[in-house]
Design an enzyme around this catalytic site. Structure first.
Site, PDB file in Angstrom:
ATOM      1  N   SER A  99     124.737 -14.636  62.644  1.00  0.00           N
ATOM      2  CA  SER A  99     126.102 -15.057  62.105  1.00  0.00           C
ATOM      3  C   SER A  99     125.925 -15.046  60.496  1.00  0.00           C
ATOM      4  CB  SER A  99     126.551 -16.139  62.556  1.00  0.00           C
ATOM      5  OG  SER A  99     125.502 -17.074  62.217  1.00  0.00           O
TER       6      SER A  99
ATOM      7  N   ASN B 155     116.676 -17.766  50.822  1.00  0.00           N
ATOM      8  CA  ASN B 155     116.773 -18.331  52.222  1.00  0.00           C
ATOM      9  C   ASN B 155     117.655 -19.392  52.630  1.00  0.00           C
ATOM     10  OD1 ASN B 155     115.670 -18.701  55.162  1.00  0.00           O
ATOM     11  ND2 ASN B 155     114.521 -20.719  54.424  1.00  0.00           N
TER      12      ASN B 155
ATOM     13  N   THR C 155     109.608 -19.206  47.889  1.00  0.00           N
ATOM     14  CA  THR C 155     108.361 -19.469  47.172  1.00  0.00           C
ATOM     15  C   THR C 155     107.327 -19.571  48.217  1.00  0.00           C
ATOM     16  OG1 THR C 155     108.273 -21.789  46.774  1.00  0.00           O
ATOM     17  CG2 THR C 155     109.406 -20.532  45.115  1.00  0.00           C
TER      18      THR C 155
ATOM     19  N   MET D 171     112.922 -16.405  61.770  1.00  0.00           N
ATOM     20  CA  MET D 171     111.955 -17.618  62.089  1.00  0.00           C
ATOM     21  C   MET D 171     110.498 -17.327  61.917  1.00  0.00           C
ATOM     22  SD  MET D 171     114.582 -19.561  62.571  1.00  0.00           S
ATOM     23  CE  MET D 171     113.752 -20.928  63.520  1.00  0.00           C
ATOM     24  N   ARG D 172     110.304 -16.418  61.145  1.00  0.00           N
ATOM     25  CA  ARG D 172     108.463 -16.084  60.886  1.00  0.00           C
ATOM     26  C   ARG D 172     108.150 -16.786  59.594  1.00  0.00           C
ATOM     27  NH1 ARG D 172     106.620 -15.987  65.373  1.00  0.00           N
ATOM     28  NH2 ARG D 172     104.642 -15.013  64.343  1.00  0.00           N
ATOM     29  N   ILE D 173     107.027 -17.334  59.622  1.00  0.00           N
ATOM     30  CA  ILE D 173     106.404 -17.782  58.449  1.00  0.00           C
ATOM     31  C   ILE D 173     105.750 -16.646  57.542  1.00  0.00           C
ATOM     32  CG2 ILE D 173     104.766 -19.490  57.498  1.00  0.00           C
ATOM     33  CD1 ILE D 173     106.571 -21.251  58.765  1.00  0.00           C
ATOM     34  N   LEU D 174     106.305 -16.540  56.397  1.00  0.00           N
ATOM     35  CA  LEU D 174     105.800 -15.434  55.679  1.00  0.00           C
ATOM     36  C   LEU D 174     104.437 -15.842  54.939  1.00  0.00           C
ATOM     37  CD1 LEU D 174     109.037 -14.109  54.402  1.00  0.00           C
ATOM     38  CD2 LEU D 174     107.715 -12.965  56.079  1.00  0.00           C
TER      39      LEU D 174
ATOM     40  N   ASP E  34     110.203 -23.730  52.523  1.00  0.00           N
ATOM     41  CA  ASP E  34     111.470 -24.453  52.412  1.00  0.00           C
ATOM     42  C   ASP E  34     111.428 -25.255  51.095  1.00  0.00           C
ATOM     43  OD1 ASP E  34     111.631 -25.239  55.726  1.00  0.00           O
ATOM     44  OD2 ASP E  34     112.257 -23.352  54.796  1.00  0.00           O
TER      45      ASP E  34
HETATM   46  C1  GRF Z   1     121.159 -21.321  61.674  1.00  0.00           C
HETATM   47  O1  GRF Z   1     121.359 -22.413  62.027  1.00  0.00           O
HETATM   48  C2  GRF Z   1     120.640 -21.138  60.284  1.00  0.00           C
HETATM   49  O2  GRF Z   1     120.776 -22.418  59.471  1.00  0.00           O
HETATM   50  C3  GRF Z   1     119.124 -20.989  60.386  1.00  0.00           C
HETATM   51  O3  GRF Z   1     119.166 -20.173  61.592  1.00  0.00           O
HETATM   52  C4  GRF Z   1     120.355 -20.294  62.327  1.00  0.00           C
HETATM   53  C5  GRF Z   1     120.825 -19.192  62.993  1.00  0.00           C
HETATM   54  O4  GRF Z   1     121.535 -18.449  62.034  1.00  0.00           O
HETATM   55  N1  GRF Z   1     118.256 -20.445  59.344  1.00  0.00           N
HETATM   56  P1  GRF Z   1     122.232 -16.919  62.394  1.00  0.00           P
HETATM   57  O5  GRF Z   1     123.370 -17.091  63.184  1.00  0.00           O
HETATM   58  O6  GRF Z   1     121.298 -15.984  63.011  1.00  0.00           O
HETATM   59  O7  GRF Z   1     122.586 -16.443  61.083  1.00  0.00           O
END
Ligand code: GRF
Length: 198
Positions: free
Chosen positions: A16, A110, A144, A93-96, A148
């Site tokens: 989204s 980010n 960086t 959702m991966r740590i780089l 976060d």
């Molecule tokens: C969101 O809550 C965002 O804050 C986090 O991932 C969630 C899903 O985001 N980083 P999206 O709908 O896939 O952009």
């Protein structure tokens, strides 16, 4: 107008935030999307991006197991081919690894669903409710090596209401995410790092 800036967006889910960014990158916007990539081939955002005619790439992280470098090498192959000027992590959702971050430092953003520096990491909405915070929100920051932890380029605040569940609060925050991220990208793309406060 200076050269259009090429933006790659990395996602892991519905995308989204990616959609909000893509929908804003029109007209006199200095950027255009050139790639939407995901570590999850089933990420719903890939189909949404493809539906909008944006090139996509899916690099499944699972076959690489704990070998982050190998996953990132495969991802970078697709990324480099798109020649991005800016990378937006959007629900990625991966740590780089520090090496990947160093490659893109100064050009990678980010979005994190908390008022940084509060609540780095996961489950931010539940933690804000648990702490009894009256306010919560979202931050867009430069990436960086500190998770976060990069310079904050924008924040949006929402109230926490009594009885809020993490899901209800997350939905309230998400609405602000979709406003904030496009505003920050427009400003970042013209070299303006003045933080946006919503
Ligand atoms: C969101 O809550 C965002 O804050 C986090 O991932 C969630 C899903 O985001 N980083 P999206 O709908 O896939 O952009």
């Amino acid at each position: 107008m200076s050269e259009t800036q090429r933006v790659a967006i990395l996602i892991s889910g519905g995308g989204s935030n990616m959609l909000a960014l893509v929908r804003d990158m029109t007209g006199d916007h200095p950027c255009r999307p050139v790639l939407v990539a995901s570590n999850d081939p089933a990420a719903g955002g890939l189909a949404r991006a493809a539906g909008l005619g944006i090139p996509t790439a899916a690099v499944d992280h699972k076959p690489f197991g704990r070998d982050r470098e190998a996953f990132e090498a495969a991802l970078s192959e697709r990324l480099e081919a798109a020649r991005p000027d800016i990378i937006c992590l959007a629900g990625f959702m991966r740590i780089l690894t520090p090496a990947f971050i160093a490659r893109w430092e100064g050009r990678m953003l980010n979005i994190h669903p908390s008022l940084l520096p509060k609540y780095r990491g996961l489950h931010t909405h539940a933690r804000a409710i648990e702490a009894g915070d009256a306010e919560h929100g979202v931050s867009v920051h430069e990436v960086t090596a500190e998770l976060d932890g990069g310079p904050v380029l924008g924040q949006a605040r929402v109230p926490v209401h009594p009885g809020d569940t993490p899901e209800v609060l997350a939905a309230r925050v998400l609405e602000q995410e979709h406003r904030l991220y496009p505003m920050v990208l427009r400003r970042f793309a013209i070299g303006d790092r003045t933080p946006i406060r919503l």
